[in-house]
Design a protein around this motif. Structure first.
Motif, mmCIF file in Angstrom:
data_model
loop_
_atom_site.group_PDB
_atom_site.id
_atom_site.type_symbol
_atom_site.label_atom_id
_atom_site.label_comp_id
_atom_site.label_asym_id
_atom_site.label_seq_id
_atom_site.Cartn_x
_atom_site.Cartn_y
_atom_site.Cartn_z
ATOM 1 N N SER A 96 0.869 -1.170 0.000
ATOM 2 C CA SER A 96 0.000 0.000 0.000
ATOM 3 C C SER A 96 0.909 1.223 0.000
ATOM 4 N N ASN A 97 1.151 1.793 -1.172
ATOM 5 C CA ASN A 97 2.059 2.927 -1.290
ATOM 6 C C ASN A 97 1.347 4.229 -0.968
ATOM 7 N N VAL A 98 2.101 5.167 -0.411
ATOM 8 C CA VAL A 98 1.599 6.521 -0.198
ATOM 9 C C VAL A 98 2.002 7.348 -1.417
ATOM 10 N N GLU A 99 1.698 8.628 -1.408
ATOM 11 C CA GLU A 99 2.066 9.494 -2.528
ATOM 12 C C GLU A 99 3.588 9.522 -2.687
ATOM 13 N N PRO A 100 4.073 9.489 -3.921
ATOM 14 C CA PRO A 100 5.526 9.551 -4.119
ATOM 15 C C PRO A 100 6.073 10.921 -3.717
ATOM 16 N N ILE A 101 7.353 10.961 -3.358
ATOM 17 C CA ILE A 101 7.983 12.240 -3.060
ATOM 18 C C ILE A 101 8.738 12.712 -4.296
ATOM 19 N N ASP A 102 8.943 14.014 -4.382
ATOM 20 C CA ASP A 102 9.663 14.577 -5.520
ATOM 21 C C ASP A 102 11.127 14.821 -5.133
#
Length: 153
Positions: free
Chosen positions: A25-31
């Motif tokens: 369950s991935n969260v939002e990717p970081i930039d």
């Protein structure tokens, strides 16, 4: 810690139709900006701006080198390389680059500390919040991919 969601195989033609699987369950990717701050927080002597600049340049150069046919290996992470999707031709003489090469993509092949064996050895797992609710009977898998039903719905 990897949070694991549960899903049911909905492909009626699959051998494991109806079986339940786990997936991350991935969260939002970081930039790059957030990654740079993360790196700086690990005691780096470099500023966030310097780290960001290096990462931005690295991304550009990795793409440039890959498009030139040069794989780029970042030790203990991956090897970046270009690959193409090709349609078949009936013969060598009939093969045309413009017609038979349909797209180019960037592949990332794990290496060193990031190979599946090493990643698995370093992983720890827990159920995601929704998976915990499924396990306790508070929710059930719906017939729609990735959807859940609350009890009583």
């Amino acid at each position: 810690m990897l949070r694991i969601d549960l899903y049911k195989n909905k492909n009626q033609e699959a051998r494991n139709f109806g079986k339940v699987y786990g997936r991350v369950s991935n969260v939002e990717p970081i930039d790059i900006a957030a990654l740079s701050k993360h790196i700086a927080n690990h005691g780096s002597p470099f500023t966030v701006d310097t780290i960001s600049g290096v990462l931005i340049a690295a991304a550009r150069c990795i793409k440039e080198l890959a498009l030139d046919g040069t794989p780029v290996k970042i030790d203990n992470l991956c090897i970046f390389k270009a690959a193409v999707t090709s349609k078949p031709a009936v013969s060598v003489e009939k093969f045309d680059l413009g017609e038979h090469i349909s797209k180019t993509r960037l592949l990332c092949q794990a290496t060193g500390a990031c190979t599946p064996k090493e990643m698995s050895a370093d992983s720890a797992y827990m159920y995601s919040t929704m998976a915990q609710r499924l396990k306790s009977g508070e929710a059930t898998l719906s017939s729609e991919k990735g959807k859940y039903l609350e009890d009583g719905e």
